[in-house]
Structures are given as C-alpha cells and as structure tokens.
Scaffold this motif. Sequence first.
Motif, PDB file in Angstrom:
ATOM      1  N   ALA A  57     -25.471  31.109   1.771  1.00  0.00           N
ATOM      2  CA  ALA A  57     -25.364  29.954   0.866  1.00  0.00           C
ATOM      3  C   ALA A  57     -24.826  28.751   1.605  1.00  0.00           C
ATOM      4  O   ALA A  57     -25.292  27.618   1.396  1.00  0.00           O
ATOM      5  CB  ALA A  57     -24.455  30.316  -0.315  1.00  0.00           C
ATOM      6  N   GLU A  61     -26.804  25.167   2.036  1.00  0.00           N
ATOM      7  CA  GLU A  61     -26.242  23.881   1.630  1.00  0.00           C
ATOM      8  C   GLU A  61     -26.023  22.975   2.829  1.00  0.00           C
ATOM      9  O   GLU A  61     -26.086  21.749   2.711  1.00  0.00           O
ATOM     10  CB  GLU A  61     -24.945  24.114   0.845  1.00  0.00           C
ATOM     11  N   ILE A 285      -8.725  33.067 -22.787  1.00  0.00           N
ATOM     12  CA  ILE A 285      -9.489  31.900 -22.324  1.00  0.00           C
ATOM     13  C   ILE A 285      -9.691  31.972 -20.814  1.00  0.00           C
ATOM     14  O   ILE A 285     -10.779  31.692 -20.293  1.00  0.00           O
ATOM     15  CB  ILE A 285      -8.764  30.590 -22.712  1.00  0.00           C
ATOM     16  N   PHE A 293     -17.367  31.193 -14.684  1.00  0.00           N
ATOM     17  CA  PHE A 293     -17.413  30.222 -13.596  1.00  0.00           C
ATOM     18  C   PHE A 293     -17.068  30.779 -12.230  1.00  0.00           C
ATOM     19  O   PHE A 293     -17.557  30.290 -11.230  1.00  0.00           O
ATOM     20  CB  PHE A 293     -16.442  29.061 -13.893  1.00  0.00           C
ATOM     21  N   TYR A 294     -16.163  31.752 -12.149  1.00  0.00           N
ATOM     22  CA  TYR A 294     -15.651  32.130 -10.824  1.00  0.00           C
ATOM     23  C   TYR A 294     -15.413  33.620 -10.793  1.00  0.00           C
ATOM     24  O   TYR A 294     -14.293  34.068 -10.607  1.00  0.00           O
ATOM     25  CB  TYR A 294     -14.344  31.380 -10.560  1.00  0.00           C
ATOM     26  N   THR A 303      -7.638  30.121  -7.833  1.00  0.00           N
ATOM     27  CA  THR A 303      -8.502  28.993  -8.207  1.00  0.00           C
ATOM     28  C   THR A 303      -7.795  28.116  -9.218  1.00  0.00           C
ATOM     29  O   THR A 303      -6.772  28.482  -9.787  1.00  0.00           O
ATOM     30  CB  THR A 303      -9.817  29.469  -8.817  1.00  0.00           C
ATOM     31  N   LEU A 305      -8.668  27.682 -12.020  1.00  0.00           N
ATOM     32  CA  LEU A 305      -8.753  28.292 -13.343  1.00  0.00           C
ATOM     33  C   LEU A 305      -7.446  28.975 -13.739  1.00  0.00           C
ATOM     34  O   LEU A 305      -7.194  29.215 -14.915  1.00  0.00           O
ATOM     35  CB  LEU A 305      -9.895  29.311 -13.388  1.00  0.00           C
ATOM     36  N   ILE A 308      -5.137  27.581 -16.403  1.00  0.00           N
ATOM     37  CA  ILE A 308      -5.305  27.865 -17.827  1.00  0.00           C
ATOM     38  C   ILE A 308      -4.108  28.654 -18.343  1.00  0.00           C
ATOM     39  O   ILE A 308      -3.676  28.492 -19.481  1.00  0.00           O
ATOM     40  CB  ILE A 308      -6.605  28.648 -18.076  1.00  0.00           C
TER      41      ILE A 308
ATOM     42  N   THR B  88     -24.833  21.566  -4.126  1.00  0.00           N
ATOM     43  CA  THR B  88     -23.731  22.532  -4.230  1.00  0.00           C
ATOM     44  C   THR B  88     -24.031  23.506  -5.353  1.00  0.00           C
ATOM     45  O   THR B  88     -24.970  23.319  -6.102  1.00  0.00           O
ATOM     46  CB  THR B  88     -22.390  21.839  -4.564  1.00  0.00           C
ATOM     47  N   GLY B  89     -23.205  24.514  -5.480  1.00  0.00           N
ATOM     48  CA  GLY B  89     -23.305  25.400  -6.640  1.00  0.00           C
ATOM     49  C   GLY B  89     -23.667  26.826  -6.313  1.00  0.00           C
ATOM     50  O   GLY B  89     -23.690  27.661  -7.198  1.00  0.00           O
ATOM     51  N   ARG B  90     -23.957  27.119  -5.041  1.00  0.00           N
ATOM     52  CA  ARG B  90     -24.352  28.496  -4.750  1.00  0.00           C
ATOM     53  C   ARG B  90     -23.170  29.368  -4.382  1.00  0.00           C
ATOM     54  O   ARG B  90     -23.174  30.566  -4.596  1.00  0.00           O
ATOM     55  CB  ARG B  90     -25.382  28.527  -3.621  1.00  0.00           C
ATOM     56  N   LEU B  91     -22.158  28.736  -3.791  1.00  0.00           N
ATOM     57  CA  LEU B  91     -20.960  29.508  -3.480  1.00  0.00           C
ATOM     58  C   LEU B  91     -20.067  29.524  -4.704  1.00  0.00           C
ATOM     59  O   LEU B  91     -20.170  28.670  -5.574  1.00  0.00           O
ATOM     60  CB  LEU B  91     -20.213  28.845  -2.315  1.00  0.00           C
ATOM     61  N   LEU B  92     -19.149  30.495  -4.715  1.00  0.00           N
ATOM     62  CA  LEU B  92     -18.157  30.516  -5.782  1.00  0.00           C
ATOM     63  C   LEU B  92     -17.325  29.245  -5.687  1.00  0.00           C
ATOM     64  O   LEU B  92     -16.719  28.980  -4.670  1.00  0.00           O
ATOM     65  CB  LEU B  92     -17.236  31.726  -5.625  1.00  0.00           C
ATOM     66  N   ASP B  94     -14.940  26.191  -8.087  1.00  0.00           N
ATOM     67  CA  ASP B  94     -14.360  25.800  -9.361  1.00  0.00           C
ATOM     68  C   ASP B  94     -15.334  24.920 -10.127  1.00  0.00           C
ATOM     69  O   ASP B  94     -16.062  24.143  -9.540  1.00  0.00           O
ATOM     70  CB  ASP B  94     -13.066  25.004  -9.125  1.00  0.00           C
ATOM     71  N   PRO B  95     -15.333  25.024 -11.431  1.00  0.00           N
ATOM     72  CA  PRO B  95     -16.195  24.133 -12.204  1.00  0.00           C
ATOM     73  C   PRO B  95     -15.725  22.694 -12.071  1.00  0.00           C
ATOM     74  O   PRO B  95     -14.571  22.458 -11.707  1.00  0.00           O
ATOM     75  CB  PRO B  95     -16.025  24.633 -13.642  1.00  0.00           C
ATOM     76  N   VAL B  99     -15.411  20.024 -16.976  1.00  0.00           N
ATOM     77  CA  VAL B  99     -15.485  21.321 -17.649  1.00  0.00           C
ATOM     78  C   VAL B  99     -14.126  21.996 -17.623  1.00  0.00           C
ATOM     79  O   VAL B  99     -13.692  22.616 -18.596  1.00  0.00           O
ATOM     80  CB  VAL B  99     -16.533  22.220 -16.954  1.00  0.00           C
ATOM     81  N   LEU B 100     -13.433  21.850 -16.478  1.00  0.00           N
ATOM     82  CA  LEU B 100     -12.140  22.512 -16.303  1.00  0.00           C
ATOM     83  C   LEU B 100     -11.099  21.907 -17.227  1.00  0.00           C
ATOM     84  O   LEU B 100     -10.235  22.608 -17.763  1.00  0.00           O
ATOM     85  CB  LEU B 100     -11.705  22.365 -14.840  1.00  0.00           C
ATOM     86  N   PHE B 103     -10.671  23.355 -20.690  1.00  0.00           N
ATOM     87  CA  PHE B 103     -10.161  24.714 -20.619  1.00  0.00           C
ATOM     88  C   PHE B 103      -8.660  24.750 -20.404  1.00  0.00           C
ATOM     89  O   PHE B 103      -8.001  25.699 -20.811  1.00  0.00           O
ATOM     90  CB  PHE B 103     -10.846  25.474 -19.461  1.00  0.00           C
TER      91      PHE B 103
END
Lengths: 494, 129
Positions: A57, A61, A285, A293-294, A303, A305, A308, B88-92, B94-95, B99-100, B103
């Motif tokens: 990936a 990219e 959540i 997402f992850y 991350t 996240l 949260i 971008t977007g193929r690797l893990l 963060d959103p 969007v984050l 949340f």
Amino acid sequence: CTMGNLRPLFLLFLPVLTSQVCPGEEMIETTVMLEEEVTEIPLYATTIRMATGQILAAQFECYLKILHDPPHTEAGPYCNRTWDGWLCWGDSSPGTAMQHCPSYFHDFDPTEKVTKVCNPDGQWFRHPDSNRLWSNYTLCSMYFEQKLKLAITMSYLAVVGHTLSVVSLVISMFIFSYFKCLSCQRISLHKNMFMSFILNSILMVIWFNIINKSTVSDSVSVQSSIVCKIFLSLILYTHCSNYFWMLCEGIYLHTLIIVAMFMGEQHLGWYYLLGWGFPIIPTVIHAIARLVFYDDNCWIDNTSLLYIVHGPIQVALVVNLFFLMNIVRVLITKLRVTHKTESRVYMKAVRATLILVPLMGIHFILVPLQPEGKLALAIYEFLMHIFTHFQGLLVAFVFCFNNGEVQSVVRRRSSQYKAQWRRHRRVTAESHSNYHTNSSFTETSRVTVSLEQAPFCSEDEKSQAAMHSLNRQSNGKHSYSSCKETLNVDSSVI
Amino acid sequence: MLPVVALACSSHYEYAIEEFCLAKFKLDMEGLDQQHWCSWDDTVVSYLELTNCTFLVAMKMNCFWPNRLVDEFFIRIHRHYFHDCSPTGRLLHDPPNRVLGPFIIVPVLVTLLMTALVVWRSKRSEGIV
C-alpha cells in the motif's frame, strides 16, 4: 547490512525462491502468496501478511504521490523522487533527507529516523560495498534489544503495582465490610470505587501476561483476536469507571457539604448509574469506531480514536477538580468566619479526595511532556508507570489506611481482642452496650464533631440503634445519616 | 566481497519486465471493470504479482531492486491505470477530523450532561432545588 531493503521481500519470497524459480529456464513462474497459502507458515504468517500489505500500500501511494507532486522548483542539482522499497522520498536538494521509521516490523521503532543522502551531483547515495542505492534504516532496529528489555522491566513494574493495588484494595474492602459501624453512604461509594480499581488491576495483570508471552515467542495469535478486542474494551471500561467513581465521590461531597447541607441521605442510585453505567457509552462508541475505521490486530495501536475514551476521562477529572475547588472555597471563606473548628473538620473530609484527584490526573498532564534523550525517556517512562499502575494502592491508602476513623476502629478492635485474650473472660453484650451508651450521651451536643472522635464500634445492633436514636433526638430533625462525616450544623452557617 | 556491478540493469531489464510482467498485469486489469481500477481490494493481488515479478526479474539479472527503471516502469503504470485514484486510504489510518470530531465530542457532551443530571437528581426531593 546492505540487504536491509530486501528483507521484507526475502521473507515474502522465501517459499517462492526455493520452490518455483528454476535457474536456466527463460520463463519465470511467478507465484503469488495468496492468503490461504500464507497460513501454512503459522509463525510468520501474520507478520508477513501485515507487513506485505502495508509495504505494498505504501508503494502504491508513493507512486501516486510521485506522479502528482509538483515539479521541483529550486535551482541546482537535486535527487529525483523515488521509492526505495520501504519508504517514499520526494525531490531533495543535496544533503540528508530524513523520515520516521516505518512500523512494518515489530523491531522497527517509529520514533527513530531513516536517513537518505543526496550527493551534490544530484544522485542518491550508493552503498560503497554493492554500489546500490541505499537508505539508512540501521537506526530503526539498532536499539531494539535495549528497548525490549526496558519494556519488559516496565511491564514487571506494572504487574507489581497492580498486584499490590489488588491486595491493598481487597484488605480495604474487607475492613469496610467487616466493621459495620463504618458503613455509610460515603463508604458505599468507596467500596464501589475500590471494586472498579480491583477489576481494572486484575484485567491489567492478565493483559501484561499476555503481552509478555507474545513478545517472547514473537508471534501474534490471530485466532483469539475477538477475545483480545473484547478484553481491551473491558480494560478501557474499568479504566473509565475508575475515574467516574472518583467523580461520584466528588459530586457526593459537593452535594453533601454545599448543596444539600447535610439534610440527610442522598439517592445513591444516580451515582451507581454514573459510576458503573455511563462508562459503557464511551467504550461501546470506541469499539464501533475502531471496528469501522482502524481495525488493527488486537487494537494495540495508539490512535486518536482512543480519545473517545480518554476525552470523557479528562473531562471527569476537570469537573471533579472544579467541584472540589468549590468546596474548598466555601469551606475557607464562609466557615472560617463563623465556625473555625468545623471548617477544619470539614477540610479533613475533603482532604482525601482533594489529594487524590490531581494525583490521578497527573499522568495525563505529563503525556505531552515526553523528553527526547535516552536516560530522560527511561526516567519519564518509570515515573509514568508508577503514577498509572500504583493508583489502586494510593487510593486504598488515602481512603482507608490513612483514614483516622478506620485506624481507630481497627486499633480498638485489635486491643479488644488482645484484652479478651489476656483476660480470658467473656464480656457480656449488655455491659458493653451500657458502657457505650453512656459514653455516647456525653458525646452528643449541639454540634457533634464526630470526625475527631473515635466512633464506637460493636456488632451489637441494639446499642447501635440506641446511638442512632440519640443522634436523632439531639438533632431534632427527622432524618439522620449514619455517616460519620455528617455534622449537625445550623443551616444558617452556609 | 566483490562489488556487484549492475550493468545488466539497463535496457535488458526494461525489456524483460515489459515482456514478462506487464502482459499478465494488463490481462488482469482488462478483465476488471474500469470503474474498479481504483478499488484497492480488487487490484491488490494483481499489483502484488506485478511487483513480485519485477523483483524476480531483477534477481535473475543481478540487479538490485528497486532501481530507476522500476520507478519509471511503475510511474507509467500508475499514469495509465491509477491516475485518478485517491492518494491515501489504503493503510490503516485515523479517520479525518470531521469524522473523528463528533466521535469524541459526543461522549464528552454526554459526560457533562450525566454529571449535571447526577448533581441535580442526587438532592433529596423535599423542597431543595
């Protein structure tokens, strides 16, 4: 090692190279390691698959970036943009280009730097041994052994901290449950908080054991990844619930001292809801967001996240601090004028919670202050681990072992046992209750300062009820609270 | 250790990867609907095969991998097939913040709400407001 860049591809192609490539043939059979075949090599399967996926990936990219980036504008020779096999490099002027190490492999530290030298003539550096284009990835894994040792030591420290916490909290729970005279609303909140800390510590000990086993054997078990994720969610839940029970303590004190003015019992149901029920919301959540997402292996990665869960925790700490500051303000300003002795006594009730809240929040404050140097980082890690993993022990100490009432009750009970043991005589219940009823008569006055006095504590319910009815009569109020921090004060004071 | 001179990595290498590797990749991509060319899940296997192939050819020809020719080869491929794909977007990862944000904000607000609720409700109902 000049073969550094080839490592992932070698791992990838090991079965391919040994079985499929026949030298001398012109046609080369290319085999693709599909996911089904990869699982035949269980030890490396996950790591290879994950690393390959990430590297591929990144390569994709990179070439997109190479295609779309604007051309180099500065004058003079420069090295062309390129993909070196692991990372993408843009157009660079002569000098050293730097990037963070990738996280493809477990022994690569993403905080270390990768360097690539651009020669003054506009060509990338070639390694003198093999004359190949070469980026310096040596720093990424150079200190891995040391860091692993440090991490293992820290995990042992964490296990010790949590074990001590569990032991001390269980003892505290036992003390609070055994000595019925201590029980009141505030102690119920303490017991719930201790329970939350005990659960958190037990889960963390199990978690660290799992982590240590997987580090040593260098394999990540994918089969139990759902179990792993549920486990992590439970840890986050109990972690969150720790802080929310601290918040409940703060709100209770605030309501008791300032809002309700010792008018009697509060409804504890809402506290239970906030302490046990609410942390479910951020946890769920986080789980949903993570899945969508992850969704990495076992949700180990750090991350954004995680905010949260950590966001509400920090909000709880700040709100708690605000409540406690308000209490202190009221105690200092209003009561100092009118009732000096009482304010000192109220402060004692608040002191424990006031000490604990900043200490529990301190590791959040320290997080952005991470130093750079190796020794400073080690000290920093050590302090952070102490602050994080010994919290249960601190809570048990502040709320139970250091509590004057608890100490006097335990001392009284142990001296009773000693006296009984020495005298070898049966002391009747009636003579006990008479003695204590008499003493409690002298204790009740207009303002009963029961925090200072050693409370009577016997398991005779009759005498206890007698004591409470005396309190009731002396108050002249309908309700009473058996909690020793309640003070009978004129409502005009506050 | 004798220095390995990468002389073979010139037009021979370029020819080899065009002949052996690109043909299969072209077939795979033409078998796929053009709208799906940017879908990473659909193209990852073919892309992996292509990369593997260029690597193997390089090994066969005593070239190091990757090299300038590989770069140019892949740039041509990307220009033809993946020109419009998202960078971008193929690797893990963060959103994005938009969007984050919700949340994180929602639990924080619920925290404040719950705290206010508990403070309000924990008072006794007898005339204390």
